[in-house]
Write an enzyme that holds these catalytic residues in place. Structure first.
Site, short mmCIF file in Angstrom:
data_model
loop_
_atom_site.label_atom_id
_atom_site.label_comp_id
_atom_site.label_asym_id
_atom_site.label_seq_id
_atom_site.Cartn_x
_atom_site.Cartn_y
_atom_site.Cartn_z
N SER A 126 36.36 54.80 17.40
CA SER A 126 36.14 53.76 16.41
C SER A 126 37.44 53.02 16.10
O SER A 126 38.53 53.57 16.20
CB SER A 126 35.63 54.41 15.12
OG SER A 126 35.74 53.55 14.03
N TYR A 151 36.44 60.02 7.72
CA TYR A 151 35.69 59.62 8.94
C TYR A 151 36.67 59.14 10.00
O TYR A 151 36.65 59.62 11.14
CB TYR A 151 34.69 58.51 8.62
CG TYR A 151 34.23 57.81 9.87
CD1 TYR A 151 34.74 56.55 10.22
CD2 TYR A 151 33.33 58.41 10.73
CE1 TYR A 151 34.36 55.92 11.38
CE2 TYR A 151 32.93 57.79 11.91
CZ TYR A 151 33.46 56.54 12.22
OH TYR A 151 33.09 55.93 13.38
N LYS A 155 37.90 60.73 13.88
CA LYS A 155 37.96 59.99 15.15
C LYS A 155 39.37 60.06 15.73
O LYS A 155 39.55 60.23 16.94
CB LYS A 155 37.53 58.54 14.95
CG LYS A 155 36.06 58.38 14.62
CD LYS A 155 35.16 58.95 15.72
CE LYS A 155 33.69 58.78 15.41
NZ LYS A 155 32.81 59.35 16.45
C1 WQD Z 1 31.92 46.64 6.43
C2 WQD Z 1 32.41 45.82 5.24
C3 WQD Z 1 32.46 47.08 3.22
C4 WQD Z 1 28.20 47.59 2.51
C5 WQD Z 1 31.83 50.78 10.24
C6 WQD Z 1 31.15 52.03 10.64
C7 WQD Z 1 32.11 52.96 11.28
C8 WQD Z 1 32.91 52.26 12.35
C9 WQD Z 1 33.58 51.02 11.81
C10 WQD Z 1 31.93 52.68 14.48
C11 WQD Z 1 33.35 46.62 4.34
C12 WQD Z 1 31.48 45.90 3.11
C13 WQD Z 1 29.42 47.24 3.09
C14 WQD Z 1 27.80 46.95 1.31
C15 WQD Z 1 29.83 45.66 1.34
N1 WQD Z 1 32.11 51.89 13.44
N2 WQD Z 1 30.20 46.29 2.52
N3 WQD Z 1 28.64 46.00 0.78
O1 WQD Z 1 33.25 50.52 6.80
O2 WQD Z 1 33.83 48.81 8.57
O3 WQD Z 1 32.72 51.01 9.17
O4 WQD Z 1 32.54 50.21 11.29
O5 WQD Z 1 32.42 53.72 14.67
O6 WQD Z 1 31.36 54.00 11.86
O7 WQD Z 1 30.61 52.63 9.48
O8 WQD Z 1 31.46 49.20 8.02
O9 WQD Z 1 29.40 48.10 7.33
O10 WQD Z 1 30.25 50.06 5.95
O11 WQD Z 1 31.47 47.88 5.89
O12 WQD Z 1 30.57 44.81 0.81
O13 WQD Z 1 26.71 47.22 0.71
O14 WQD Z 1 31.28 45.49 4.44
O15 WQD Z 1 33.16 47.28 2.00
O16 WQD Z 1 34.32 45.76 3.83
P1 WQD Z 1 32.92 49.85 8.07
P2 WQD Z 1 30.55 48.85 6.77
#
Ligand code: WQD
Length: 346
Positions: A126, A151, A155
């Site tokens: 990731s 998490y 990784k």
């Molecule tokens: C993205 C952005 C949140 C939900 C993911 C996967 C992880 C890895 C990397 C593969 C952040 C914002 C989210 C909400 C929001 N991928 N958000 N409101 O944290 O980048 O991680 O990609 O391995 O496994 O989980 O993804 O979609 O949780 O968040 O504002 O209700 O969207 O704060 O800035 P993240 P995410």
């Protein structure tokens, strides 16, 4: 026909990868204990490919049960290891659960790879391994900084374990560093099925839009970014899936340059949370009910990929842009509601 074991095969990326592997002539078996998925994905895979996938309902933390799968399948040519917990926010709240699940599962699997001499191993890594990068876009040689979440730490540690393992085992390995996989298969027969309240942005958007959630929160708008919200590199899950098929083929063709090659899987485009929401509103022609809330612990401010290595060495060609990602995610959510309504009305 080469045989591939996919762990986490009924999960979001795992199910899409199984479809792509089958469409490219591979035989596939799966290990999944349904901790974070359901059997819906298996029926979707069968509808798309016409193939019934054998899934072993095994928890990789149980070494004996995991080993039994290898005793029954001594002809595995490659493994793609997805099975892990992957919610950044949740990992901050429950670190031991993440370290136990993600690390014990990986180590048990590698012990079987070593004992049964599996020649090829692809790891679901990731972009979170980069932590909060000083310079973006990140290349595979960008300095690894402290992970922002347990998490991400699992990784980072997983990559170290596999790299050290590859030095002593007769196994060639690849680390695939995904950015943010989103969207759904164009057929809308498989897609993201978060168990419980969605942690990730796109299912939170689509579940709010369909009415499953009353509203969604934007986790922070005071970051030093183009519009104050976090920036990510959203990549269509089908593009991610095909990169796994290319990675397995790259290893089976003996093209790997080291015993542990690394590839970024992102589009190279940085999209903010607010931009993602506005794109969704544009493709769905809906006004999304969201509110700006506090920052989320563990969030990286901004990250997106330099994907040159995957494009030039794996021959990876990205097919989908952010609009198709949002469009397929929305069509999948609509399909889920249609099926739920049919069950209620029948
Ligand atoms: C993205 C952005 C949140 C939900 C993911 C996967 C992880 C890895 C990397 C593969 C952040 C914002 C989210 C909400 C929001 N991928 N958000 N409101 O944290 O980048 O991680 O990609 O391995 O496994 O989980 O993804 O979609 O949780 O968040 O504002 O209700 O969207 O704060 O800035 P993240 P995410």
């Amino acid at each position: 026909m080469a045989k591939i074991l996919v762990t986490g095969g009924t999960g979001f990326i795992g199910s899409h990868t199984i479809v792509d592997l089958i469409e490219n002539g591979y035989e596939v078996i799966s290990i999944d204990n349904f901790a974070r998925s359901t059997t819906i994905a298996l029926s979707g895979i069968e509808k798309i490919t016409g193939k019934k996938i054998k899934n072993y309902t095994v928890d990789l933390k149980n070494f004996d049960e995991t080993r039994a799968v290898f005793q029954e399948n001594t002809d595995i040519d490659g493994i793609i290891h997805f099975a892990a917990y992957k919610a950044v926010g949740e990992s901050v709240e429950e670190p031991l659960r993440y370290y136990e699940n993600n690390m014990f599962g990986l180590i048990n699997l590698l012990k079987c790879v070593q004992e049964f001499g599996v020649p090829n191993f692809v790891f679901s890594s990731s972009c979170t391994v980069y932590g909060n990068p000083d310079v973006i876009p990140v290349t595979e040689n960008t300095a690894i900084k402290p992970a922002e979440s347990p998490y991400g730490a699992t990784k980072q540690m997983g990559e170290v374990v596999i790299k050290d393992f590859s030095k002593v085992a007769n196994t060639n390995t690849i680390l695939l560093r995904y950015f943010n996989p989103v969207g759904a298969h164009p057929s809308c027969l498989i897609g993201e099925l978060p168990v419980g309240k969605p942690q990730n942005l796109v299912p939170a958007i689509t579940q709010t839009a369909i009415g499953k959630l009353p509203k969604m929160w934007v986790h922070g708008s005071d970051y030093p970014t183009k519009d104050g919200s976090c920036v990510r590199d959203y990549i269509h899950v089908s593009d991610i899936a095909h990169a796994h098929t290319l990675a397995i083929q790259y290893l089976m063709d003996g093209k790997n340059e080291t015993k542990c090659d690394v590839f970024n899987l992102g589009t190279g485009d940085g999209v903010s949370v607010l931009e993602a929401i506005h794109t969704f509103e544009e493709v769905s022609n809906l006004k999304l009910n969201y509110e700006i809330g506090p920052r989320r612990a563990g969030d990286v401010v901004a990250i997106y990929a330099n994907n040159d290595a995957a494009v030039t060495k794996l021959g990876w060609k990205i097919k989908y842009g952010i609009k198709e990602m949002m469009d397929t995610a929305w069509k999948w959510e609509l399909k889920l509601k249609q099926e739920a309504d049919q069950i209620i009305n029948n």
